[in-house]
Design a protein around this motif. Structure first.
Motif, mmCIF file in Angstrom:
data_model
loop_
_atom_site.group_PDB
_atom_site.id
_atom_site.type_symbol
_atom_site.label_atom_id
_atom_site.label_comp_id
_atom_site.label_asym_id
_atom_site.label_seq_id
_atom_site.Cartn_x
_atom_site.Cartn_y
_atom_site.Cartn_z
ATOM 1 N N SER A 293 0.816 -1.383 0.109
ATOM 2 C CA SER A 293 0.001 -0.057 0.074
ATOM 3 C C SER A 293 0.872 1.459 0.115
ATOM 4 C CB SER A 293 -0.726 -0.046 1.431
ATOM 5 O OG SER A 293 -1.941 -1.042 1.194
ATOM 6 N N GLY A 294 1.771 1.246 0.933
ATOM 7 C CA GLY A 294 2.757 2.573 1.151
ATOM 8 C C GLY A 294 3.709 2.624 -0.229
ATOM 9 N N LEU A 295 4.107 1.513 -0.934
ATOM 10 C CA LEU A 295 4.927 1.635 -2.042
ATOM 11 C C LEU A 295 4.032 2.020 -3.132
ATOM 12 C CD1 LEU A 295 7.814 1.384 -2.866
ATOM 13 C CD2 LEU A 295 7.206 -1.088 -3.536
ATOM 14 N N LEU A 296 2.855 1.504 -3.295
ATOM 15 C CA LEU A 296 1.955 1.951 -4.574
ATOM 16 C C LEU A 296 1.697 3.310 -4.223
ATOM 17 C CD1 LEU A 296 0.042 0.887 -6.802
ATOM 18 C CD2 LEU A 296 -1.661 0.517 -5.180
ATOM 19 N N ALA A 297 1.497 3.950 -3.215
ATOM 20 C CA ALA A 297 1.155 5.343 -2.973
ATOM 21 C C ALA A 297 2.278 5.939 -3.453
ATOM 22 C CB ALA A 297 0.530 5.742 -1.629
ATOM 23 N N ALA A 298 3.490 5.759 -2.943
ATOM 24 C CA ALA A 298 4.581 6.540 -3.086
ATOM 25 C C ALA A 298 4.836 6.882 -4.481
ATOM 26 C CB ALA A 298 5.717 6.277 -2.322
ATOM 27 N N SER A 299 5.249 5.350 -5.077
ATOM 28 C CA SER A 299 5.759 5.299 -6.418
ATOM 29 C C SER A 299 4.752 5.664 -7.597
ATOM 30 C CB SER A 299 6.096 3.930 -6.690
ATOM 31 O OG SER A 299 4.970 2.986 -6.584
ATOM 32 N N GLY A 300 3.365 5.432 -7.302
ATOM 33 C CA GLY A 300 2.280 5.878 -8.045
ATOM 34 C C GLY A 300 2.516 7.778 -8.377
ATOM 35 N N ALA A 301 2.540 7.939 -7.088
ATOM 36 C CA ALA A 301 2.478 9.618 -7.120
ATOM 37 C C ALA A 301 3.787 10.154 -7.697
ATOM 38 C CB ALA A 301 2.333 10.183 -5.671
ATOM 39 N N GLY A 302 4.877 9.230 -7.542
ATOM 40 C CA GLY A 302 6.219 9.861 -8.072
ATOM 41 C C GLY A 302 6.124 9.817 -9.404
ATOM 42 N N PHE A 303 5.696 8.907 -10.079
ATOM 43 C CA PHE A 303 5.620 8.805 -11.507
ATOM 44 C C PHE A 303 4.620 9.539 -12.154
ATOM 45 C CE2 PHE A 303 3.614 6.481 -15.352
ATOM 46 C CZ PHE A 303 4.781 6.546 -15.986
ATOM 47 N N LEU A 304 3.613 9.849 -11.463
ATOM 48 C CA LEU A 304 2.563 10.866 -12.252
ATOM 49 C C LEU A 304 3.209 12.173 -12.268
ATOM 50 C CD1 LEU A 304 -0.894 9.676 -10.532
ATOM 51 C CD2 LEU A 304 -0.104 9.401 -12.787
ATOM 52 N N LEU A 305 3.963 12.532 -11.160
ATOM 53 C CA LEU A 305 4.543 13.865 -10.855
ATOM 54 C C LEU A 305 5.807 14.003 -12.064
ATOM 55 C CD1 LEU A 305 4.249 14.336 -7.182
ATOM 56 C CD2 LEU A 305 2.796 15.814 -8.975
ATOM 57 N N SER A 306 6.619 12.902 -12.323
ATOM 58 C CA SER A 306 7.822 13.184 -12.995
ATOM 59 C C SER A 306 7.941 12.482 -14.241
ATOM 60 C CB SER A 306 8.931 12.616 -12.108
ATOM 61 O OG SER A 306 8.790 11.145 -12.025
ATOM 62 N N ALA A 307 6.933 11.541 -14.361
ATOM 63 C CA ALA A 307 7.089 10.604 -15.933
ATOM 64 C C ALA A 307 8.385 10.157 -15.723
ATOM 65 C CB ALA A 307 6.872 11.587 -16.935
ATOM 66 N N GLU A 308 8.884 9.749 -14.730
ATOM 67 C CA GLU A 308 10.533 9.026 -14.543
ATOM 68 C C GLU A 308 10.323 7.330 -14.733
ATOM 69 O OE1 GLU A 308 14.133 7.918 -14.496
ATOM 70 O OE2 GLU A 308 13.586 9.956 -14.734
ATOM 71 N N PRO A 309 10.924 6.919 -15.818
ATOM 72 C CA PRO A 309 10.749 5.581 -15.933
ATOM 73 C C PRO A 309 11.288 4.662 -14.687
ATOM 74 C CG PRO A 309 11.483 6.462 -17.826
ATOM 75 C CD PRO A 309 11.534 7.306 -16.895
#
Length: 504
Positions: A293-309
């Motif tokens: 749950s924590g990793l999904l929230a953090a990585s999902g937000a990080g990807f949406l904000l940065s478009a970083e592969p």
């Protein structure tokens, strides 16, 4: 299909039962590591391995890079330690495969108790065949991979600490995050964000004072990692680090397609389903549940904000864990549950087949180091020149000079397309090399430019750039051949001949 409480499988704690429990996942991890080793070949692929060799030597007090930057020290220092016992390329191979195996073993550790042996084995096979995981192995992103493994261990300890208040779990959390802080400057902050998200979810579920107090105690386990990360982050700031995130600029959709190319529709559907899967399994959450749950929230937000592969690998892992938790808690013997498992097995086979093919393509694409580079490195060492060595970028603009930095003790000035460089000093050095190899310098100008920049040797891939023909064909050339195997060319800048004295 019904969801029931998680069941800890194989309660027998004998050594034989423990071996049975871990055998399927361990076999899967060993098998995938062996396949990746065969795909990589006898020499490590990518460019970063040479960089880690040079950085590790410098951190240990030896000859350092001409363009020092800031780096998390654990992987470079570990690699340098291995070079004291074996050949540098062997050390890089061991670190490459070791960090990849560490990621899989960490995944086994966080999922085996909740998901059981066979689902964990499937989880390992799916995660290790995701292109977002295999590509860093191919290009040399070993610090990233080890940091990911450490983050998984730290998050599992953190989740166990908020669930049970266990001191050993607190220590595992502190150790995992400390290793992540010493390994990578991006994955450690990502792990911290995931831990914070997990603690918020824990408190929201039932915001009692007891829960809040336990969450605060667990968050204290992040302090050692934060303390260890601060010097590296300060050094990055002092060196004016600007991460080359725009080296291959992506839109959000392009970054997602690039990072999930083996099964785009499957990963997209699974990502959309993952929050629902976690919601279905929320009633009796395990440490793996809070981790996911924590990793999904953090990585999902990080990807949406940065478009970083680089954000996709933790996102994919959290999605896989969510799906695995549903499978582990599925106890319904009905036909629909059987079909559900058959479908999951079929999709796993698809990911393995397609992902393994993409991994093979990555190793071919990132293959840079070859026998010619090794021989040219020995020639540079034998030349024993006083000045620096300028290494031209290859035909793709890649900084192949990083391997010469790692394999020699010469002062190497690395040529590169500036897009691949994160520090101003590196970009200045690349501009110096570009000016030398611009193809217009006469012998006199070439000699003057080399003397002004302290360069004694020039290195290029012979058929990537043929300006050397003009240099050698000049009536009084400014260079002479030191090494030429028809793949790599090493040239020495020579002093001008003294003018002839009239009447002699």
């Amino acid at each position: 299909m019904t969801i029931s409480r998680p069941v800890h499988r194989l309660p027998d704690h004998s050594a034989f039962a423990g071996a049975q429990r871990f055998a399927p996942a361990a076999f899967a991890a060993v098998a995938v590591t062996f396949v990746r080793w065969r795909q990589m070949g006898p020499l490590p692929t990518g460019l970063d391995g040479g960089e880690w060799l040079a950085i590790g030597r410098g951190l240990a007090g030896g000859h350092h890079r001409v363009t020092d930057g800031a780096y998390a020290p654990l992987i470079p220092l570990s690699m340098h330690g291995l070079t004291l016992m074996m050949a540098p390329t062997t050390a890089v191979l061991i670190i490459a495969l070791g960090t990849f195996a560490a990621f899989m073993l960490s995944l086994v550790g966080v999922s085996i108790r909740t998901c059981g042996p066979w689902i964990t084995a499937g989880l390992v096979l799916a995660a290790s065949n995701a292109t977002s995981v295999s590509e860093p192995l191919a290009f040399g992103g070993y610090p990233q991979q080890f940091a990911f493994a450490a983050v998984l261990a730290g998050l599992y300890g953190f989740s166990s600490a908020i669930l049970t208040g266990s001191r050993p779990a607190w220590a595992i959390s502190a150790g995992g995050f400390a290793l992540a802080a010493l390994s990578h400057h991006i994955f450690f902050p990502l792990g911290v964000c995931a831990a914070v998200a997990a603690s918020l979810i824990w408190c929201v579920q039932a915001g009692t004072l007891h829960r809040r107090r336990r969450a605060m105690i667990a968050l204290g386990s992040l302090a050692p990692g934060v303390a260890l990360a601060i010097p590296t982050l300060i050094a990055f700031r002092s060196a004016a680090y600007a991460p080359p995130l725009d080296a291959a600029p992506f839109t959000l959709a392009e970054a997602w397609r690039y990072s999930t190319r083996e099964a785009i529709l499957l990963w997209t559907a699974s990502t959309l389903v993952a929050p629902f899967a976690l919601w279905m399994t929320r009633k009796e959450p395990s440490p793996a549940w809070y981790l996911a749950s924590g990793l999904l929230a953090a990585s999902g937000a990080g990807f949406l904000l940065s478009a970083e592969p680089r954000m996709v690998s933790p996102l994919v892992l959290s999605v896989l864990l969510a799906v695995a938790l549903v499978l582990a808690q599925c106890r319904d013997p009905a036909t629909r549950a059987i079909f559900f498992r058959i479908a999951a097995t079929g999709l796993l086979a698809l990911v393995i087949w397609r992902g393994n093919g993409e991994a093979q393509a990555f190793f071919r694409f990132y293959r840079v180091l070859d026998r010619s580079t090794l021989l040219a490195s020995r020639a540079i060492e034998s030349a024993n020149v006083q000045g620096a060595v300028a290494v031209r970028a290859d035909s793709r603009g890649w900084p192949i000079g990083w391997w010469y930095e790692g394999l020699t003790t010469a002062d190497v000035i690395v040529g590169s397309d500036p897009r691949w460089l994160g520090f101003p000093a590196e970009r200045d050095a690349a501009a110096t090399v570009s000016a030398i190899f611009d193809g217009t310098l006469t012998p006199s100008l070439l000699r003057n430019q080399a003397q002004a920049t302290g360069i004694s040797l020039l290195v290029c891939r012979k058929w990537d750039w043929i300006g050397w023909e003009r240099w050698l064909a000049a009536p009084r050339p400014a260079v002479e051949v030191v090494f030429d195997d028809d793949v790599t060319l090493v040239l020495r800048v020579i002093d001008p001949e003294p003018p002839e004295i009239a009447g002699v």
